[in-house]
Design an enzyme around this catalytic site. Structure first.
Site, PDB file in Angstrom:
ATOM      1  N   PRO A 220       0.790  -1.246   0.000  1.00  0.00           N
ATOM      2  CA  PRO A 220       0.000   0.000   0.000  1.00  0.00           C
ATOM      3  C   PRO A 220       0.818   1.290   0.000  1.00  0.00           C
ATOM      4  O   PRO A 220       0.308   2.327  -0.382  1.00  0.00           O
ATOM      5  CB  PRO A 220      -0.813  -0.101   1.301  1.00  0.00           C
ATOM      6  CG  PRO A 220       0.015  -0.974   2.203  1.00  0.00           C
ATOM      7  CD  PRO A 220       0.645  -1.980   1.280  1.00  0.00           C
ATOM      8  N   ARG A 221       2.091   1.202   0.424  1.00  0.00           N
ATOM      9  CA  ARG A 221       2.901   2.435   0.453  1.00  0.00           C
ATOM     10  C   ARG A 221       3.729   2.618  -0.814  1.00  0.00           C
ATOM     11  O   ARG A 221       4.450   3.597  -0.953  1.00  0.00           O
ATOM     12  CB  ARG A 221       3.817   2.440   1.692  1.00  0.00           C
ATOM     13  CG  ARG A 221       3.069   2.627   2.989  1.00  0.00           C
ATOM     14  CD  ARG A 221       3.999   2.562   4.200  1.00  0.00           C
ATOM     15  NE  ARG A 221       4.651   1.273   4.308  1.00  0.00           N
ATOM     16  CZ  ARG A 221       5.972   1.082   4.226  1.00  0.00           C
ATOM     17  NH1 ARG A 221       6.776   2.106   4.067  1.00  0.00           N
ATOM     18  NH2 ARG A 221       6.490  -0.136   4.330  1.00  0.00           N
TER      19      ARG A 221
ATOM     20  N   ALA B  30      -1.728  -9.206 -14.848  1.00  0.00           N
ATOM     21  CA  ALA B  30      -1.635  -8.323 -16.019  1.00  0.00           C
ATOM     22  C   ALA B  30      -0.324  -7.551 -15.953  1.00  0.00           C
ATOM     23  O   ALA B  30      -0.146  -6.704 -15.076  1.00  0.00           O
ATOM     24  CB  ALA B  30      -2.819  -7.370 -16.063  1.00  0.00           C
ATOM     25  N   PRO B  31       0.607  -7.823 -16.866  1.00  0.00           N
ATOM     26  CA  PRO B  31       1.876  -7.090 -16.832  1.00  0.00           C
ATOM     27  C   PRO B  31       1.688  -5.601 -17.058  1.00  0.00           C
ATOM     28  O   PRO B  31       2.565  -4.815 -16.689  1.00  0.00           O
ATOM     29  CB  PRO B  31       2.690  -7.702 -17.969  1.00  0.00           C
ATOM     30  CG  PRO B  31       1.940  -8.855 -18.485  1.00  0.00           C
ATOM     31  CD  PRO B  31       0.552  -8.818 -17.941  1.00  0.00           C
ATOM     32  N   ASN B  32       0.577  -5.219 -17.652  1.00  0.00           N
ATOM     33  CA  ASN B  32       0.308  -3.783 -17.802  1.00  0.00           C
ATOM     34  C   ASN B  32      -1.197  -3.542 -17.759  1.00  0.00           C
ATOM     35  O   ASN B  32      -1.944  -4.124 -18.540  1.00  0.00           O
ATOM     36  CB  ASN B  32       0.893  -3.268 -19.121  1.00  0.00           C
ATOM     37  CG  ASN B  32       1.126  -1.765 -19.058  1.00  0.00           C
ATOM     38  OD1 ASN B  32       0.243  -1.023 -18.645  1.00  0.00           O
ATOM     39  ND2 ASN B  32       2.304  -1.325 -19.443  1.00  0.00           N
TER      40      ASN B  32
ATOM     41  N   HIS C 241      11.951   2.776 -18.434  1.00  0.00           N
ATOM     42  CA  HIS C 241      11.291   2.921 -17.129  1.00  0.00           C
ATOM     43  C   HIS C 241      12.131   3.769 -16.173  1.00  0.00           C
ATOM     44  O   HIS C 241      13.330   3.936 -16.373  1.00  0.00           O
ATOM     45  CB  HIS C 241      11.052   1.546 -16.499  1.00  0.00           C
ATOM     46  CG  HIS C 241       9.866   0.822 -17.086  1.00  0.00           C
ATOM     47  ND1 HIS C 241       9.940   0.102 -18.257  1.00  0.00           N
ATOM     48  CD2 HIS C 241       8.576   0.744 -16.666  1.00  0.00           C
ATOM     49  CE1 HIS C 241       8.751  -0.402 -18.523  1.00  0.00           C
ATOM     50  NE2 HIS C 241       7.891  -0.027 -17.583  1.00  0.00           N
ATOM     51  N   HIS C 242      11.464   4.194 -15.106  1.00  0.00           N
ATOM     52  CA  HIS C 242      12.109   4.876 -13.975  1.00  0.00           C
ATOM     53  C   HIS C 242      13.215   3.986 -13.408  1.00  0.00           C
ATOM     54  O   HIS C 242      13.173   2.743 -13.547  1.00  0.00           O
ATOM     55  CB  HIS C 242      11.047   5.173 -12.904  1.00  0.00           C
ATOM     56  CG  HIS C 242      10.350   3.925 -12.423  1.00  0.00           C
ATOM     57  ND1 HIS C 242      10.783   3.231 -11.332  1.00  0.00           N
ATOM     58  CD2 HIS C 242       9.286   3.224 -12.905  1.00  0.00           C
ATOM     59  CE1 HIS C 242      10.016   2.173 -11.149  1.00  0.00           C
ATOM     60  NE2 HIS C 242       9.091   2.144 -12.107  1.00  0.00           N
TER      61      HIS C 242
ATOM     62  N   LYS D 202      12.978   0.583 -10.874  1.00  0.00           N
ATOM     63  CA  LYS D 202      12.370  -0.694 -11.294  1.00  0.00           C
ATOM     64  C   LYS D 202      13.320  -1.862 -11.038  1.00  0.00           C
ATOM     65  O   LYS D 202      14.511  -1.774 -11.326  1.00  0.00           O
ATOM     66  CB  LYS D 202      12.011  -0.612 -12.779  1.00  0.00           C
ATOM     67  CG  LYS D 202      11.238  -1.816 -13.261  1.00  0.00           C
ATOM     68  CD  LYS D 202      10.519  -1.555 -14.558  1.00  0.00           C
ATOM     69  CE  LYS D 202       9.812  -2.792 -15.063  1.00  0.00           C
ATOM     70  NZ  LYS D 202       8.818  -3.319 -14.107  1.00  0.00           N
TER      71      LYS D 202
HETATM   72  N1  LIG Z   1       0.831  -4.214 -14.149  1.00  0.00           N
HETATM   73  C1  LIG Z   1       0.987  -2.882 -14.216  1.00  0.00           C
HETATM   74  O1  LIG Z   1       0.242  -2.179 -14.896  1.00  0.00           O
HETATM   75  C2  LIG Z   1       2.072  -2.262 -13.435  1.00  0.00           C
HETATM   76  C3  LIG Z   1       2.891  -3.043 -12.703  1.00  0.00           C
HETATM   77  N2  LIG Z   1       3.874  -2.505 -11.954  1.00  0.00           N
HETATM   78  C4  LIG Z   1       4.609  -3.444 -11.125  1.00  0.00           C
HETATM   79  O2  LIG Z   1       4.082  -3.351  -9.816  1.00  0.00           O
HETATM   80  C5  LIG Z   1       5.094  -3.638  -8.857  1.00  0.00           C
HETATM   81  C6  LIG Z   1       5.198  -2.480  -7.878  1.00  0.00           C
HETATM   82  O3  LIG Z   1       5.646  -1.346  -8.547  1.00  0.00           O
HETATM   83  P1  LIG Z   1       5.881   0.050  -7.796  1.00  0.00           P
HETATM   84  O4  LIG Z   1       4.670   0.419  -7.036  1.00  0.00           O
HETATM   85  O5  LIG Z   1       6.417   0.953  -8.820  1.00  0.00           O
HETATM   86  O6  LIG Z   1       7.051  -0.353  -6.793  1.00  0.00           O
HETATM   87  P2  LIG Z   1       7.363   0.277  -5.350  1.00  0.00           P
HETATM   88  O7  LIG Z   1       8.745  -0.142  -5.037  1.00  0.00           O
HETATM   89  O8  LIG Z   1       7.040   1.721  -5.356  1.00  0.00           O
HETATM   90  O9  LIG Z   1       6.327  -0.473  -4.401  1.00  0.00           O
HETATM   91  C7  LIG Z   1       6.454  -1.784  -3.987  1.00  0.00           C
HETATM   92  C8  LIG Z   1       5.923  -1.866  -2.569  1.00  0.00           C
HETATM   93  O10 LIG Z   1       5.884  -3.228  -2.184  1.00  0.00           O
HETATM   94  C9  LIG Z   1       6.201  -3.259  -0.816  1.00  0.00           C
HETATM   95  N3  LIG Z   1       6.604  -4.608  -0.422  1.00  0.00           N
HETATM   96  C10 LIG Z   1       7.766  -5.238  -0.661  1.00  0.00           C
HETATM   97  N4  LIG Z   1       7.745  -6.454  -0.092  1.00  0.00           N
HETATM   98  C11 LIG Z   1       6.553  -6.572   0.516  1.00  0.00           C
HETATM   99  C12 LIG Z   1       5.947  -7.610   1.278  1.00  0.00           C
HETATM  100  N5  LIG Z   1       6.571  -8.751   1.551  1.00  0.00           N
HETATM  101  N6  LIG Z   1       4.696  -7.384   1.731  1.00  0.00           N
HETATM  102  C13 LIG Z   1       4.051  -6.271   1.468  1.00  0.00           C
HETATM  103  N7  LIG Z   1       4.573  -5.242   0.773  1.00  0.00           N
HETATM  104  C14 LIG Z   1       5.818  -5.404   0.294  1.00  0.00           C
HETATM  105  C15 LIG Z   1       7.327  -2.248  -0.659  1.00  0.00           C
HETATM  106  O11 LIG Z   1       7.452  -1.836   0.686  1.00  0.00           O
HETATM  107  C16 LIG Z   1       6.831  -1.122  -1.555  1.00  0.00           C
HETATM  108  O12 LIG Z   1       6.048  -0.204  -0.821  1.00  0.00           O
HETATM  109  C17 LIG Z   1       6.363  -3.886  -9.682  1.00  0.00           C
HETATM  110  O13 LIG Z   1       6.513  -5.276  -9.886  1.00  0.00           O
HETATM  111  C18 LIG Z   1       6.084  -3.212 -11.003  1.00  0.00           C
HETATM  112  O14 LIG Z   1       6.789  -3.772 -12.073  1.00  0.00           O
HETATM  113  C19 LIG Z   1       4.094  -1.183 -11.913  1.00  0.00           C
HETATM  114  C20 LIG Z   1       3.324  -0.336 -12.653  1.00  0.00           C
HETATM  115  C21 LIG Z   1       2.254  -0.814 -13.487  1.00  0.00           C
HETATM  116  O1  LIG Z   2       7.646  -1.019 -12.839  1.00  0.00           O
HETATM  117  C1  LIG Z   2       6.892  -0.277 -13.501  1.00  0.00           C
HETATM  118  O2  LIG Z   2       6.830   0.930 -13.313  1.00  0.00           O
HETATM  119  C2  LIG Z   2       6.045  -0.895 -14.527  1.00  0.00           C
HETATM  120  N1  LIG Z   2       5.989  -2.195 -14.605  1.00  0.00           N
HETATM  121  C3  LIG Z   2       5.215  -2.943 -15.507  1.00  0.00           C
HETATM  122  C4  LIG Z   2       6.100  -3.735 -16.438  1.00  0.00           C
HETATM  123  O3  LIG Z   2       7.114  -4.286 -15.982  1.00  0.00           O
HETATM  124  O4  LIG Z   2       5.796  -3.829 -17.624  1.00  0.00           O
HETATM  125  C5  LIG Z   2       4.167  -2.119 -16.196  1.00  0.00           C
HETATM  126  C6  LIG Z   2       4.585  -0.755 -16.554  1.00  0.00           C
HETATM  127  O5  LIG Z   2       5.478  -0.834 -17.597  1.00  0.00           O
HETATM  128  C7  LIG Z   2       5.188  -0.027 -15.359  1.00  0.00           C
END
Ligand SMILES: NC(=O)C1=CN([C@@H]2O[C@H](COP(=O)(O)OP(=O)(O)OC[C@H]3O[C@@H](n4cnc5c(N)ncnc54)[C@H](O)[C@@H]3O)[C@@H](O)[C@H]2O)C=CC1
Ligand SMILES: O=C(O)C1=N[C@H](C(=O)O)C[C@H](O)C1
Length: 266
Positions: A11-12, A125-127, A155-156, A159
């Protein structure tokens, strides 16, 4: 339709906090609990920057998924924890909606099998951005006519996984449309390792990580005397939230795992 009770893991995080804002705006969704790495037993509302939910935070994912009355787990964490949470959710009859990327093919296959065994629907869903789903479908279509293709994902720099889940999924969709073949000169040599990127059946994937970026992908096709670029940019993480909401609603009617938001779009 009755209210859908949701647990959010992460959530954070950048995505998890966006998901909480989305849930806050949806009368059909309610937050039952969160899974976090810290803040055991505290309320979400006690955590700086998070919306004023009374839902309690668990650091023990298993206890949360076993004890809390919930329909759906939204997981937005890390590859290792996302896989663990998805498995626990399926084992406890909670439907996973997973945005976390970086799962291996073997992990995906195992989760698909578990979902089928438990007759519990799931979405990975990867995206979740609608534009990105369309970009992948357009790329799949284009590959029928342009078999030479390279993928550039940007990406940022926070990642964890490379290539992105979106790039992996795009390559999988393109694989369905073309025969594997070498791209570039047959005598080509890398004088610096990695210069030509990762290889998927001859198709190259290049991953860029920079501060300032959010999530971007270009799929570039080359033909005789022409190139075609299919491109998508997420410039804010709210771009993913209509997809998260859609998956949370649609997973209620699924009894298998679907990998990709395209299966849920009309
Ligand atoms: N499918 C989609 O459309 C998208 C997917 N993503 C994916 O979503 C994931 C998260 O991305 P962001 O939010 O950018 O990363 P982030 O690093 O900002 O957030 C991840 C969060 O997970 C928490 N976390 C880590 N281990 C944990 C555990 N054991 N239990 C509970 N919380 C835990 C961390 O404390 C952190 O707050 C990544 O795998 C990213 O690739 C990101 C953007 C879009
Ligand atoms: O980590 C991200 O930010 C994102 N992760 C997903 C991915 O690995 O494709 C989706 C999106 O690209 C953002």
């Amino acid at each position: 339709m009755s209210e859908i009770k949701v647990i959010v893991a992460g959530p954070r995080g950048k995505m998890g906090s966006e998901a909480l804002k989305m849930i806050e705006k949806q009368p059909a969704l309610s937050l039952s609990a969160c899974i976090d790495r810290k803040h055991e037993g505290r309320k979400v509302s006690d955590i700086d920057g998070l919306p004023p939910f009374d839902a309690v935070i668990y650091t023990d994912a298993e206890a949360c998924l076993r004890q809390v009355d919930a329909d759906v787990l939204i997981d937005l964490t890390t590859p290792e924890n996302g896989y663990k949470h998805t498995k626990l959710a399926l084992e406890n009859g909670v439907r996973p909606v997973v945005g976390t990327t970086g799962f291996t093919r073997e992990q995906l296959d195992e989760l698909m099998q578990l979902s089928e065994e438990k007759k519990t629907g799931a979405v990975i869903a990867p995206n979740f951005a609608i534009g990105a789903v369309l970009m992948m479908q357009f790329a799949k279509w284009a590959a029928k006519h342009f078999p030479d293709v390279e993928i550039i994902e940007k990406h940022h720099d926070q990642k964890l996984d490379a290539p992105s889940g979106t790039a992996v999924k795009t390559a999988e969709l393109i694989k369905e449309m073309r025969e594997p073949h070498h791209q570039g000169h047959t005598d080509e040599k890398e004088t610096l390792e990695g210069a030509r990127g990762a290889d998927v059946e001859g198709m190259k994937i290049h991953s860029m990580r920079l501060p300032g970026l959010v999530a971007h992908q270009e799929v570039i096709f080359g033909g005789l005397g022409e190139t075609l670029t299919v491109k998508h940019d997420s410039i804010h993480r709210e771009s993913f939230m209509s997809g998260v909401k859609l998956a949370t609603e649609k997973v209620m009617d699924l009894d298998v795992l679907v990998y990709g938001l395209e299966y849920l779009l009309d």
